[in-house]
Design an enzyme around this catalytic site. Structure first.
Site, PDB file in Angstrom:
ATOM      1  N   ARG A   1      -0.885  -9.295  13.144  1.00  0.00           N
ATOM      2  CA  ARG A   1      -1.432  -8.307  12.194  1.00  0.00           C
ATOM      3  C   ARG A   1      -2.255  -9.000  11.110  1.00  0.00           C
ATOM      4  O   ARG A   1      -3.292  -8.486  10.678  1.00  0.00           O
ATOM      5  CB  ARG A   1      -0.294  -7.490  11.573  1.00  0.00           C
ATOM      6  CG  ARG A   1       0.312  -6.501  12.573  1.00  0.00           C
ATOM      7  CD  ARG A   1       1.698  -6.050  12.166  1.00  0.00           C
ATOM      8  NE  ARG A   1       1.729  -5.260  10.952  1.00  0.00           N
ATOM      9  CZ  ARG A   1       2.837  -5.055  10.223  1.00  0.00           C
ATOM     10  NH1 ARG A   1       3.981  -5.614  10.585  1.00  0.00           N
ATOM     11  NH2 ARG A   1       2.782  -4.303   9.156  1.00  0.00           N
TER      12      ARG A   1
ATOM     13  N   ARG B   1     -10.034   0.757   8.224  1.00  0.00           N
ATOM     14  CA  ARG B   1      -9.607  -0.604   8.543  1.00  0.00           C
ATOM     15  C   ARG B   1     -10.693  -1.378   9.262  1.00  0.00           C
ATOM     16  O   ARG B   1     -10.473  -2.538   9.618  1.00  0.00           O
ATOM     17  CB  ARG B   1      -8.390  -0.528   9.479  1.00  0.00           C
ATOM     18  CG  ARG B   1      -7.068  -0.783   8.822  1.00  0.00           C
ATOM     19  CD  ARG B   1      -6.021  -0.532   9.879  1.00  0.00           C
ATOM     20  NE  ARG B   1      -4.834  -1.286   9.660  1.00  0.00           N
ATOM     21  CZ  ARG B   1      -3.765  -0.815   9.029  1.00  0.00           C
ATOM     22  NH1 ARG B   1      -3.761   0.389   8.522  1.00  0.00           N
ATOM     23  NH2 ARG B   1      -2.695  -1.559   8.917  1.00  0.00           N
TER      24      ARG B   1
ATOM     25  N   ARG C   1      11.789  -6.244   5.784  1.00  0.00           N
ATOM     26  CA  ARG C   1      11.671  -4.787   5.574  1.00  0.00           C
ATOM     27  C   ARG C   1      12.595  -4.016   6.521  1.00  0.00           C
ATOM     28  O   ARG C   1      12.702  -4.327   7.698  1.00  0.00           O
ATOM     29  CB  ARG C   1      10.224  -4.341   5.817  1.00  0.00           C
ATOM     30  CG  ARG C   1      10.091  -2.825   5.790  1.00  0.00           C
ATOM     31  CD  ARG C   1       8.682  -2.362   5.636  1.00  0.00           C
ATOM     32  NE  ARG C   1       7.783  -2.850   6.650  1.00  0.00           N
ATOM     33  CZ  ARG C   1       6.467  -2.617   6.648  1.00  0.00           C
ATOM     34  NH1 ARG C   1       5.925  -1.928   5.670  1.00  0.00           N
ATOM     35  NH2 ARG C   1       5.713  -3.087   7.605  1.00  0.00           N
TER      36      ARG C   1
ATOM     37  N   LYS D   1       0.843  -1.208   0.000  1.00  0.00           N
ATOM     38  CA  LYS D   1       0.000   0.000   0.000  1.00  0.00           C
ATOM     39  C   LYS D   1       0.873   1.251   0.000  1.00  0.00           C
ATOM     40  O   LYS D   1       0.696   2.157  -0.813  1.00  0.00           O
ATOM     41  CB  LYS D   1      -0.939   0.021   1.231  1.00  0.00           C
ATOM     42  CG  LYS D   1      -1.857  -1.185   1.329  1.00  0.00           C
ATOM     43  CD  LYS D   1      -2.792  -1.098   2.512  1.00  0.00           C
ATOM     44  CE  LYS D   1      -2.123  -1.174   3.870  1.00  0.00           C
ATOM     45  NZ  LYS D   1      -1.466  -2.472   4.172  1.00  0.00           N
TER      46      LYS D   1
ATOM     47  N   ARG E   1      11.028  -2.207  11.817  1.00  0.00           N
ATOM     48  CA  ARG E   1       9.867  -1.754  12.594  1.00  0.00           C
ATOM     49  C   ARG E   1       9.569  -2.760  13.699  1.00  0.00           C
ATOM     50  O   ARG E   1       9.676  -3.955  13.485  1.00  0.00           O
ATOM     51  CB  ARG E   1       8.637  -1.644  11.667  1.00  0.00           C
ATOM     52  CG  ARG E   1       8.451  -0.263  11.091  1.00  0.00           C
ATOM     53  CD  ARG E   1       7.385  -0.171  10.046  1.00  0.00           C
ATOM     54  NE  ARG E   1       6.088  -0.758  10.331  1.00  0.00           N
ATOM     55  CZ  ARG E   1       5.023  -0.627   9.529  1.00  0.00           C
ATOM     56  NH1 ARG E   1       5.114   0.071   8.411  1.00  0.00           N
ATOM     57  NH2 ARG E   1       3.882  -1.191   9.843  1.00  0.00           N
TER      58      ARG E   1
HETATM   59  P1  AP5 Z   1       4.808  -1.628   2.002  1.00  0.00           P
HETATM   60  O1  AP5 Z   1       4.593  -0.813   0.778  1.00  0.00           O
HETATM   61  O2  AP5 Z   1       5.438  -0.957   3.176  1.00  0.00           O
HETATM   62  O3  AP5 Z   1       3.445  -2.364   2.398  1.00  0.00           O
HETATM   63  P2  AP5 Z   1       2.202  -1.829   3.202  1.00  0.00           P
HETATM   64  O4  AP5 Z   1       1.008  -2.518   2.611  1.00  0.00           O
HETATM   65  O5  AP5 Z   1       2.185  -0.327   3.240  1.00  0.00           O
HETATM   66  O6  AP5 Z   1       2.548  -2.488   4.590  1.00  0.00           O
HETATM   67  P3  AP5 Z   1       2.472  -1.953   6.069  1.00  0.00           P
HETATM   68  O7  AP5 Z   1       3.181  -3.006   6.887  1.00  0.00           O
HETATM   69  O8  AP5 Z   1       2.978  -0.567   6.199  1.00  0.00           O
HETATM   70  O9  AP5 Z   1       0.956  -2.008   6.279  1.00  0.00           O
HETATM   71  P4  AP5 Z   1       0.178  -2.123   7.566  1.00  0.00           P
HETATM   72  O10 AP5 Z   1      -1.185  -1.967   7.029  1.00  0.00           O
HETATM   73  O11 AP5 Z   1       0.416  -3.343   8.385  1.00  0.00           O
HETATM   74  O12 AP5 Z   1       0.819  -0.991   8.460  1.00  0.00           O
HETATM   75  P5  AP5 Z   1       0.421   0.530   8.706  1.00  0.00           P
HETATM   76  O13 AP5 Z   1       1.685   1.290   8.703  1.00  0.00           O
HETATM   77  O14 AP5 Z   1      -0.684   0.969   7.821  1.00  0.00           O
HETATM   78  O15 AP5 Z   1       5.665  -2.907   1.590  1.00  0.00           O
HETATM   79  C1  AP5 Z   1       6.087  -3.843   2.572  1.00  0.00           C
HETATM   80  C2  AP5 Z   1       7.519  -4.315   2.260  1.00  0.00           C
HETATM   81  O16 AP5 Z   1       7.503  -5.059   1.056  1.00  0.00           O
HETATM   82  C3  AP5 Z   1       8.548  -3.207   2.041  1.00  0.00           C
HETATM   83  O17 AP5 Z   1       9.784  -3.622   2.522  1.00  0.00           O
HETATM   84  C4  AP5 Z   1       8.587  -3.020   0.530  1.00  0.00           C
HETATM   85  O18 AP5 Z   1       9.825  -2.492   0.097  1.00  0.00           O
HETATM   86  C5  AP5 Z   1       8.369  -4.462   0.087  1.00  0.00           C
HETATM   87  N1  AP5 Z   1       7.676  -4.603  -1.182  1.00  0.00           N
HETATM   88  C6  AP5 Z   1       6.536  -3.982  -1.568  1.00  0.00           C
HETATM   89  N2  AP5 Z   1       6.151  -4.413  -2.779  1.00  0.00           N
HETATM   90  C7  AP5 Z   1       7.089  -5.354  -3.149  1.00  0.00           C
HETATM   91  C8  AP5 Z   1       7.263  -6.182  -4.284  1.00  0.00           C
HETATM   92  N3  AP5 Z   1       6.405  -6.144  -5.298  1.00  0.00           N
HETATM   93  N4  AP5 Z   1       8.303  -7.017  -4.316  1.00  0.00           N
HETATM   94  C9  AP5 Z   1       9.175  -7.068  -3.298  1.00  0.00           C
HETATM   95  N5  AP5 Z   1       9.082  -6.305  -2.183  1.00  0.00           N
HETATM   96  C10 AP5 Z   1       8.055  -5.473  -2.118  1.00  0.00           C
HETATM   97  O19 AP5 Z   1      -0.179   0.433  10.181  1.00  0.00           O
HETATM   98  C11 AP5 Z   1       0.647   0.101  11.289  1.00  0.00           C
HETATM   99  C12 AP5 Z   1      -0.198   0.038  12.551  1.00  0.00           C
HETATM  100  O20 AP5 Z   1      -0.821   1.326  12.807  1.00  0.00           O
HETATM  101  C13 AP5 Z   1      -1.380  -0.949  12.533  1.00  0.00           C
HETATM  102  O21 AP5 Z   1      -0.981  -2.265  12.847  1.00  0.00           O
HETATM  103  C14 AP5 Z   1      -2.283  -0.333  13.611  1.00  0.00           C
HETATM  104  O22 AP5 Z   1      -1.807  -0.590  14.901  1.00  0.00           O
HETATM  105  C15 AP5 Z   1      -2.128   1.167  13.359  1.00  0.00           C
HETATM  106  N6  AP5 Z   1      -3.116   1.692  12.396  1.00  0.00           N
HETATM  107  C16 AP5 Z   1      -2.841   2.222  11.165  1.00  0.00           C
HETATM  108  N7  AP5 Z   1      -3.974   2.583  10.545  1.00  0.00           N
HETATM  109  C17 AP5 Z   1      -4.996   2.281  11.409  1.00  0.00           C
HETATM  110  C18 AP5 Z   1      -6.410   2.397  11.311  1.00  0.00           C
HETATM  111  N8  AP5 Z   1      -7.008   2.884  10.220  1.00  0.00           N
HETATM  112  N9  AP5 Z   1      -7.153   1.969  12.365  1.00  0.00           N
HETATM  113  C19 AP5 Z   1      -6.561   1.482  13.485  1.00  0.00           C
HETATM  114  N10 AP5 Z   1      -5.230   1.332  13.620  1.00  0.00           N
HETATM  115  C20 AP5 Z   1      -4.448   1.729  12.590  1.00  0.00           C
END
Ligand code: AP5
Length: 208
Positions: free
Chosen positions: A164, A88, A122, A13, A153
């Site tokens: 997660r 979410r 990552r 994402k 992280r």
């Molecule tokens: P990346 O692009 O970082 O993936 P992502 O989908 O953004 O993953 P996140 O782990 O950031 O998502 P998340 O939803 O768990 O965490 P968030 O920060 O939103 O890619 C991941 C990795 O893969 C990277 O190393 C990248 O380089 C690699 N990659 C990508 N594409 C690739 C490919 N094609 N080939 C190879 N490698 C690749 O949320 C964190 C926390 O915040 C949550 O757990 C929760 O506690 C809280 N939170 C956030 N939003 C909310 C909400 N709306 N409600 C409640 N709590 C929330």
């Protein structure tokens, strides 16, 4: 264009939202980044979010709804935005519908096996926000954009990744049907390279 990027942790994402932000000139609004920044700054929001984020649990709905509602009022959102990681829960989606009109919801889909590989490898730069995978770093430990030290992280540990995934299946995956019923959902398989997946994202948005 007002977009939502929906998908499990590690779906890409953030990666694809940043590419689209560059190409369309609209902001990426990542609730995860906003919460991590607040944690780093030690604000009341950050202090209350820390325990949830580090365990891979969701921060309470009312907290994230409030920060997104306020963020969408900023001038840079007038021409569109990419919501990355919000909503979410169905409750967040229902609240969002009260203050925003969404055009497309992109559902990024991939297997748990690929997710675990991506997240456990990552590395992130806390200073500039750049994200890398260890397979592409060739042993390098600092950020090629700003030179800061790369870190893992806290929520990318094996145990927390599994939590997660469980939280996603129970609380976020129901949004796939929710947005399908509203006729807004487009699903993109994201199991290939970043370049290939981004082309598929652009095709799904009819930008290609
Ligand atoms: P990346 O692009 O970082 O993936 P992502 O989908 O953004 O993953 P996140 O782990 O950031 O998502 P998340 O939803 O768990 O965490 P968030 O920060 O939103 O890619 C991941 C990795 O893969 C990277 O190393 C990248 O380089 C690699 N990659 C990508 N594409 C690739 C490919 N094609 N080939 C190879 N490698 C690749 O949320 C964190 C926390 O915040 C949550 O757990 C929760 O506690 C809280 N939170 C956030 N939003 C909310 C909400 N709306 N409600 C409640 N709590 C929330």
């Amino acid at each position: 264009m007002n977009l939502i990027f929906l998908g499990p942790p590690g779906a890409g994402k953030g990666t694809h939202a940043q590419l689209l932000m560059r190409d369309l000139g609209i902001p990426q609004i990542s609730t995860g980044d906003m919460l991590r920044q607040a944690m780093k700054d030690g604000t009341p929001l950050g202090l209350s979010a820390k325990a949830y984020v580090e365990k891979g649990e969701l921060v309470p709905d009312e907290v994230v709804i409030g920060i997104v509602k306020e963020r969408l009022q900023a001038p840079d959102c007038q021409k569109g935005y990419i919501l990355d990681g919000f909503p979410r829960t169905v409750k967040q989606a229902e609240a969002l519908a009260q203050f925003a009109k969404i055009d497309v919801v992109l559902n990024l889909a991939l297997s748990d096996e690929i997710i675990i590989n991506r997240l456990s490898g990552r590395r992130v730069c806390l200073k500039c926000g750049a994200t890398y995978h260890i397979s592409a770093l060739n042993g390098r430990e600092d950020c090629e954009k700003c030179g800061d030290k790369l870190v893992q992280r806290k929520d990318d540990s094996a145990e927390t990744i599994q939590n997660r995934l469980n939280v996603y299946a129970a609380q976020t995956a129901p949004l796939i049907d929710y947005y399908q019923e509203k006729g807004l959902l487009r699903t993109v398989k994201c199991e290939s390279t970043v370049e290939e997946n981004y082309r598929a994202v652009r095709r799904a948005l009819e930008l290609a």
